[in-house]
Design a protein around this motif. Structure first.
Motif, PDB file in Angstrom:
ATOM      1  N   LEU A   1       8.760  -0.545 -53.529  1.00 12.21           N
ATOM      2  CA  LEU A   1       8.383  -1.868 -54.025  1.00 12.21           C
ATOM      3  C   LEU A   1       9.556  -2.847 -53.907  1.00 12.21           C
ATOM      4  O   LEU A   1       9.361  -4.033 -53.660  1.00 12.21           O
ATOM      5  N   ALA A   2      10.774  -2.346 -54.073  1.00 11.99           N
ATOM      6  CA  ALA A   2      11.969  -3.202 -53.995  1.00 11.99           C
ATOM      7  C   ALA A   2      12.084  -3.815 -52.599  1.00 11.99           C
ATOM      8  O   ALA A   2      11.564  -3.259 -51.626  1.00 11.99           O
ATOM      9  N   PHE A   3      12.805  -4.947 -52.492  1.00 14.45           N
ATOM     10  CA  PHE A   3      12.866  -5.634 -51.181  1.00 14.45           C
ATOM     11  C   PHE A   3      13.682  -4.861 -50.164  1.00 14.45           C
ATOM     12  O   PHE A   3      13.580  -5.093 -48.960  1.00 14.45           O
ATOM     13  N   LYS A   4      14.527  -3.947 -50.672  1.00 20.63           N
ATOM     14  CA  LYS A   4      15.257  -3.034 -49.790  1.00 20.63           C
ATOM     15  C   LYS A   4      15.690  -1.849 -50.646  1.00 20.63           C
ATOM     16  O   LYS A   4      15.459  -1.859 -51.872  1.00 20.63           O
ATOM     17  N   ALA A   5      16.348  -0.868 -50.043  1.00 20.62           N
ATOM     18  CA  ALA A   5      16.761   0.310 -50.801  1.00 20.62           C
ATOM     19  C   ALA A   5      17.934   0.001 -51.724  1.00 20.62           C
ATOM     20  O   ALA A   5      18.661  -0.971 -51.521  1.00 20.62           O
ATOM     21  N   ASN A   6      18.115   0.849 -52.728  1.00 23.41           N
ATOM     22  CA  ASN A   6      19.257   0.795 -53.652  1.00 23.41           C
ATOM     23  C   ASN A   6      19.328  -0.459 -54.506  1.00 23.41           C
ATOM     24  O   ASN A   6      20.414  -0.932 -54.848  1.00 23.41           O
ATOM     25  N   THR A   7      18.194  -1.014 -54.825  1.00 19.55           N
ATOM     26  CA  THR A   7      18.152  -2.145 -55.754  1.00 19.55           C
ATOM     27  C   THR A   7      16.832  -2.079 -56.518  1.00 19.55           C
ATOM     28  O   THR A   7      15.873  -1.463 -56.049  1.00 19.55           O
ATOM     29  N   ASP A   8      16.813  -2.727 -57.700  1.00 22.18           N
ATOM     30  CA  ASP A   8      15.535  -2.835 -58.424  1.00 22.18           C
ATOM     31  C   ASP A   8      14.939  -4.226 -58.222  1.00 22.18           C
ATOM     32  O   ASP A   8      13.994  -4.603 -58.889  1.00 22.18           O
ATOM     33  N   ASP A   9      15.513  -4.988 -57.288  1.00 25.55           N
ATOM     34  CA  ASP A   9      15.098  -6.377 -57.078  1.00 25.55           C
ATOM     35  C   ASP A   9      13.814  -6.441 -56.253  1.00 25.55           C
ATOM     36  O   ASP A   9      13.737  -5.870 -55.159  1.00 25.55           O
ATOM     37  N   ILE A  10      12.825  -7.133 -56.790  1.00 23.93           N
ATOM     38  CA  ILE A  10      11.544  -7.233 -56.062  1.00 23.93           C
ATOM     39  C   ILE A  10      11.280  -8.663 -55.599  1.00 23.93           C
ATOM     40  O   ILE A  10      10.198  -8.958 -55.087  1.00 23.93           O
ATOM     41  N   ARG A  11      12.263  -9.555 -55.771  1.00 25.70           N
ATOM     42  CA  ARG A  11      11.999 -10.948 -55.402  1.00 25.70           C
ATOM     43  C   ARG A  11      11.760 -11.063 -53.889  1.00 25.70           C
ATOM     44  O   ARG A  11      12.530 -10.543 -53.095  1.00 25.70           O
ATOM     45  N   PHE A  12      10.660 -11.695 -53.544  1.00 28.70           N
ATOM     46  CA  PHE A  12      10.232 -11.872 -52.142  1.00 28.70           C
ATOM     47  C   PHE A  12      10.222 -10.538 -51.375  1.00 28.70           C
ATOM     48  O   PHE A  12      10.537 -10.505 -50.178  1.00 28.70           O
ATOM     49  N   ALA A  13       9.880  -9.469 -52.063  1.00 30.22           N
ATOM     50  CA  ALA A  13       9.818  -8.162 -51.402  1.00 30.22           C
ATOM     51  C   ALA A  13       8.564  -8.088 -50.530  1.00 30.22           C
ATOM     52  O   ALA A  13       7.464  -8.379 -51.015  1.00 30.22           O
ATOM     53  N   PRO A  14       8.693  -7.696 -49.257  1.00 35.53           N
ATOM     54  CA  PRO A  14       7.498  -7.566 -48.418  1.00 35.53           C
ATOM     55  C   PRO A  14       6.453  -6.640 -49.054  1.00 35.53           C
ATOM     56  O   PRO A  14       5.248  -6.875 -48.936  1.00 35.53           O
ATOM     57  N   ALA A  15       6.906  -5.599 -49.763  1.00 36.01           N
ATOM     58  CA  ALA A  15       5.977  -4.650 -50.376  1.00 36.01           C
ATOM     59  C   ALA A  15       5.003  -5.342 -51.335  1.00 36.01           C
ATOM     60  O   ALA A  15       3.826  -4.968 -51.412  1.00 36.01           O
ATOM     61  N   LEU A  16       5.485  -6.343 -52.035  1.00 39.65           N
ATOM     62  CA  LEU A  16       4.618  -7.007 -53.021  1.00 39.65           C
ATOM     63  C   LEU A  16       3.468  -7.741 -52.337  1.00 39.65           C
ATOM     64  O   LEU A  16       2.343  -7.756 -52.826  1.00 39.65           O
ATOM     65  N   GLU A  17       3.761  -8.368 -51.211  1.00 40.81           N
ATOM     66  CA  GLU A  17       2.710  -9.058 -50.456  1.00 40.81           C
ATOM     67  C   GLU A  17       1.696  -8.035 -49.931  1.00 40.81           C
ATOM     68  O   GLU A  17       0.486  -8.278 -49.946  1.00 40.81           O
ATOM     69  N   VAL A  18       2.200  -6.871 -49.511  1.00 40.79           N
ATOM     70  CA  VAL A  18       1.304  -5.808 -49.035  1.00 40.79           C
ATOM     71  C   VAL A  18       0.394  -5.362 -50.182  1.00 40.79           C
ATOM     72  O   VAL A  18      -0.840  -5.276 -50.028  1.00 40.79           O
ATOM     73  N   VAL A  19       0.968  -5.112 -51.352  1.00 41.59           N
ATOM     74  CA  VAL A  19       0.179  -4.658 -52.511  1.00 41.59           C
ATOM     75  C   VAL A  19      -0.860  -5.719 -52.880  1.00 41.59           C
ATOM     76  O   VAL A  19      -2.031  -5.402 -53.111  1.00 41.59           O
ATOM     77  N   LYS A  20      -0.426  -6.987 -52.904  1.00 44.11           N
ATOM     78  CA  LYS A  20      -1.337  -8.079 -53.271  1.00 44.11           C
ATOM     79  C   LYS A  20      -2.553  -8.090 -52.343  1.00 44.11           C
ATOM     80  O   LYS A  20      -3.697  -8.126 -52.789  1.00 44.11           O
ATOM     81  N   ARG A  21      -2.297  -7.991 -51.043  1.00 46.14           N
ATOM     82  CA  ARG A  21      -3.403  -8.067 -50.081  1.00 46.14           C
ATOM     83  C   ARG A  21      -4.299  -6.831 -50.163  1.00 46.14           C
ATOM     84  O   ARG A  21      -5.508  -6.921 -50.004  1.00 46.14           O
TER      85      ARG A  21
END
Ligand code: UGA
Length: 449
Positions: free
Chosen positions: A336-356
């Motif tokens: 879900l994170a925008f890249k590995a080794n972070t808990d940051d989800i801001r503008f994460a591609p995964a979130l757009e995938v989940v939304k759709r």
């Protein structure tokens, strides 16, 4: 030196912690009083490798303190680092209202001359405006402040290591004295006189760190130009991946060979779901906007942005092709994170995938080593699993969205019998297509036929 840091987000907290670990006395402040309260209680509000330990030891040594009173922090330091957010406006232009607010506070609260250093990413010419604002907000319009720009090049996840082992330190100044003060601030790093929290005293041998003194405008431009170039490189690799798919070539083979040319370099050529996070998308937009504001059409970056947005469409096309109907399907999202080794989800591609996927009626099960709690509030309909194998249980498809090592090293032999269907759509090209097919998976990735 006595330093102040205004803004305790990723940049401010890492900067403050590392400068304290390097031997300075640092006072941090933030507009979020709850964040300050947590920091005072010894909590670390963000996940960043090594941050907790260096904050704890700086605290023990009495070299870092926190206050919700900005005036107190401003008066405590000889030099003040501005590390507040510069989020994008609707138009893509950077919103500099937090910088303006801080300028007013500094002008009103300072009782002695200060060196005011912009660390936040800002468009070129912000330093000049900051200088004007400090004078305008000072009583009698007479400024007691010198302004400098000192952009950061820290990557989330490796920010502490990046701080202690930078490729370059850029300082944009108007006079030699500001450059001398910044050199003094960074002396422990330049002379390698610090205890490295990452390598515990056995750092790999390194070239001398370049300490570059430039104008303020150049320093500001260096930051935007660097991030935008890296984003452009990723989009370039992604178009090559699309070409590879059509032509029947392998993007990993192509980019690997390209990267061996030192003029190109092998990093940031990984094709897949594209770039996210709070830096690249907003910096590309802000740079396009800045260029337009001075009559330069930065078409190249507009294409970079367009290609990046299309990655999600390309990924979902692959999902559709594989699953046919998405509605009612159990889909396991790995990352879900925008890249590995972070808990940051801001503008994460995964979130757009989940939304759709949710919009299409899929039953989404998601896993991520660090970002679950941040994502829960956004997507309450998703079922979250700490253990990736639990997310894969009963899944019609596994979708890889973030390049975490735990996914890279997943035991697909173990996962296969758990899944309802052996289908993997890999948005980060983590696995060998041959290996996955040998294991009996239907496997799709980017740029590899
Ligand atoms: C980026 C820059 O790398 C830092 O130098 C900069 O200081 C920072 O922005 C900032 O301006 O504060 P960061 O946002 O932490 O750092 O993330 P990166 O490691 O650069 O990755 C950005 C995105 O690009 C991620 O979504 C990653 O998955 C993606 N990416 C990266 C690719 O899709 N392909 C690649 O080859 C590399």
């Amino acid at each position: 030196m006595r330093l102040s840091v205004i803004g305790c987000g990723y940049v401010g907290l890492v900067t403050g912690a590392c400068l304290a670990a390097a031997g300075h006395e640092v006072t941090c402040t933030d507009i979020d009083a709850e964040r300050i309260r947590r920091l005072q209680a010894g909590e670390v509000p963000i996940y960043e490798h090594h941050l907790e330990e260096i904050l704890a030891s700086a605290r023990k040594a009495g070299r870092i303190s926190y206050t919700a009173d900005a005036g107190e922090a401003i008066r405590a330091g000889d030099a003040i680092f501005i590390c507040v957010g510069t989020p994008p406006k609707e138009s893509g232009e950077a919103d500099l209202s937090a910088i303006d607010q801080v300028a007013r506070q500094i002008a009103e609260q300072a009782r002695s001359p200060k060196l005011v250093i912009e660390k936040s990413t800002v468009p070129a010419r912000t330093g000049l405006e900051l200088q004007r604002a400090l004078a305008a907000y000072s009583s009698g319009g007479k400024s007691n402040f010198r302004v400098a720009s000192n952009p950061e090049f820290l990557r989330e996840g490796t920010a502490v290591g990046d701080f202690f082992h930078p490729d370059r330190i850029v300082v944009g100044v108007e006079d030699e004295s500001a450059a001398a003060d910044l050199r003094e601030i960074y002396r422990p790093i330049l002379e390698r006189k610090f205890h490295c929290p990452v390598h515990k005293g056995s750092c790999p041998s390194q070239h001398e760190v370049a300490f570059l003194v430039t104008t303020i405008n150049s320093a500001e431009l260096i930051k935007h130009a660097s991030n935008s170039f890296l984003a452009l490189k990723i989009s370039y690799a992604n178009v090559i991946a699309d070409l590879c798919e059509r032509i029947g070539a392998d993007v990993k083979e192509v980019t690997h060979a390209m990267g061996l040319d030192p003029r190109i370099g092998g990093q940031f050529l990984s094709a897949g779901l594209g770039f996210g996070g709070f830096c690249f998308p907003k910096d590309v937009q802000a740079f396009i906007h800045l260029a337009a504001s001075v009559g330069v059409d930065f078409d190249l970056l507009k294409a970079t942005e367009r290609v990046n947005k299309q990655r999600i469409d390309r990924f979902l096309e692959k999902v559709h092709k594989a699953l046919w109907v998405v509605k009612g399907k159990h889909v396991a999202v790995l990352g879900l994170a925008f890249k590995a080794n972070t808990d940051d989800i801001r503008f994460a591609p995964a979130l757009e995938v989940v939304k759709r996927l949710l919009e299409e009626g899929a039953i989404v099960h998601a896993t991520d080593p660090e970002a679950i709690s941040r994502t829960k509030a956004l997507f309450p309909k998703v079922t979250y699993h700490e253990d990736p194998y639990d997310a894969l249980r009963g899944a019609d498809a596994a979708l890889v969205c973030t390049e975490w090592d735990v996914f890279r090293n997943l035991d697909w032999n173990r996962a296969k019998p758990l899944m309802a269907r052996g289908l993997v759509v890999d948005g980060r090209n983590l696995y060998s297509p041959k290996h996955m097919r040998d294991l009996g998976f239907e496997y799709y990735s980017f740029g590899r036929s």
